[in-house]
Design an enzyme around this catalytic site. Structure first.
Site, mmCIF file in Angstrom:
data_model
loop_
_atom_site.group_PDB
_atom_site.id
_atom_site.type_symbol
_atom_site.label_atom_id
_atom_site.label_comp_id
_atom_site.label_asym_id
_atom_site.label_seq_id
_atom_site.Cartn_x
_atom_site.Cartn_y
_atom_site.Cartn_z
ATOM 1 C CB SER A 119 -0.824 -0.316 0.949
ATOM 2 O OG SER A 119 -1.409 -1.347 1.048
ATOM 3 C CG HIS A 140 -1.803 -0.129 -4.190
ATOM 4 N ND1 HIS A 140 -1.957 0.812 -3.877
ATOM 5 C CD2 HIS A 140 -2.270 -1.961 -2.893
ATOM 6 C CE1 HIS A 140 -2.835 0.778 -2.891
ATOM 7 N NE2 HIS A 140 -3.348 -0.470 -2.115
ATOM 8 C CD GLU A 152 -1.716 3.932 -6.663
ATOM 9 O OE1 GLU A 152 -1.199 5.090 -6.770
ATOM 10 O OE2 GLU A 152 -2.236 3.182 -4.962
ATOM 11 C CG ASN A 190 -2.858 3.639 0.422
ATOM 12 O OD1 ASN A 190 -3.773 4.185 0.913
ATOM 13 N ND2 ASN A 190 -2.690 2.843 0.284
#
Length: 283
Positions: A119, A140, A152, A190
């Site tokens: 993450s 991701h 991602e 994130n």
């Protein structure tokens, strides 16, 4: 490079979802974890989701069994010697990921791409654990993996164009929409999401509002499908804390300081839905 067998390290919430979408795309899958019970729990979750799809008429019964038939379970990381591409989906702990990548580098064929579902941990830092940094990349996925469309794709400093393109194309094969990100703490998703969640926890910590009020404001006022505290419970508060710590360490900026209440919940074992208690209670 032809990819026929896809390896997944970790059979938890993210890992079994990744294994499911890979098997549904027609790939053979090796789903690995450290204990039989973890692997079985992951396989049971995949079976449950596929069965619901059959019940809703979204999938014929024969396809369900075909997908399950493409998933091979494993508790020995050496089984990844048979994989053409590997994604690591272990818990968000840098030391554990480093250990896994060092092992995969020894076990996997030299041309195999090693990707991580991290993450927030820098890809370059993970790649440096291997002798193939040009073949290490971030992949991701979002939770829940079978539903969420985004992947991602994160380049490390040494990631080759070929590695990037293969990973991008694989994301599309899985029915996902890839988005390119460069290697900064938290990447795109994130770096934006976790500070918002952390600020929501600060609102609770400062008694600005109840969890229900905070989430209602964000759902009805900002048109978010879930409130930030409910989303944190879904993600796992331990993961949220780990990402915030990575952001705080990476940017050395107080605006990324994890809320003390978030840390208190994690230390108490209140991790969200997976433990039955977070900002909300779950049966």
């Amino acid at each position: 490079m032809e990819i026929n067998t896809f390896g997944v390290i970790g059979a938890g919430q993210m890992g079994n979802g990744i294994a499911q979408v890979a098997a549904m795309s027609g790939l053979n899958v090796i789903m690995n974890d450290i204990k039989d019970e973890f692997v079985q729990r992951g396989l049971d979750n995949i079976t449950k989701i596929l069965s619901k799809n059959v019940e809703k008429g979204k999938m014929p019964s024969a396809e369900k069994y075909a997908v399950l038939g493409r998933i091979r379970t494993s508790t020995d990381i050496k089984d990844m010697a048979d994989a053409d591409f590997v994604v690591e989906a272990a818990v968000e702990r840098e030391d554990l990921k480093f250990k896994i990548f060092r092992a995969l580098d020894e076990i996997c064929k030299p041309n195999v791409i090693l990707s991580t579902n991290t993450s927030s941990i820098p890809i370059g830092r993970i790649a440096a654990q291997t002798r193939r940094p040009e073949k290490v990349i971030g992949m991701h996925f979002m939770n829940p993996v079978p539903v969420m469309k985004l992947v991602e794709v994160i380049r490390g400093l040494a990631t080759s164009d070929e590695t990037f393109q293969i990973t991008w194309d694989l994301s599309i094969k899985f029915g996902k929409t890839p988005a390119e990100a460069n290697d900064f703490p938290g990447f795109i998703a994130n770096r934006i999401l976790m500070p918002m969640i952390n600020e929501a926890v600060f609102c609770l910590y400062h008694d600005v509002g109840t969890p229900e009020a905070i989430d209602t404001v964000m759902k009805l006022g900002m048109n978010h499908p879930m409130g930030p505290l409910a989303l944190a419970d879904l993600i796992g508060l331990d993961t949220c804390l780990a990402v915030m710590e990575t952001l705080y360490e990476g940017f050395k900026d107080s605006k990324y300081r994890p809320c003390p209440l978030l840390r208190k919940y994690v230390e108490a074992g209140w991790l969200g839905k997976k433990t039955g208690r977070g900002f909300y209670g779950y049966k």
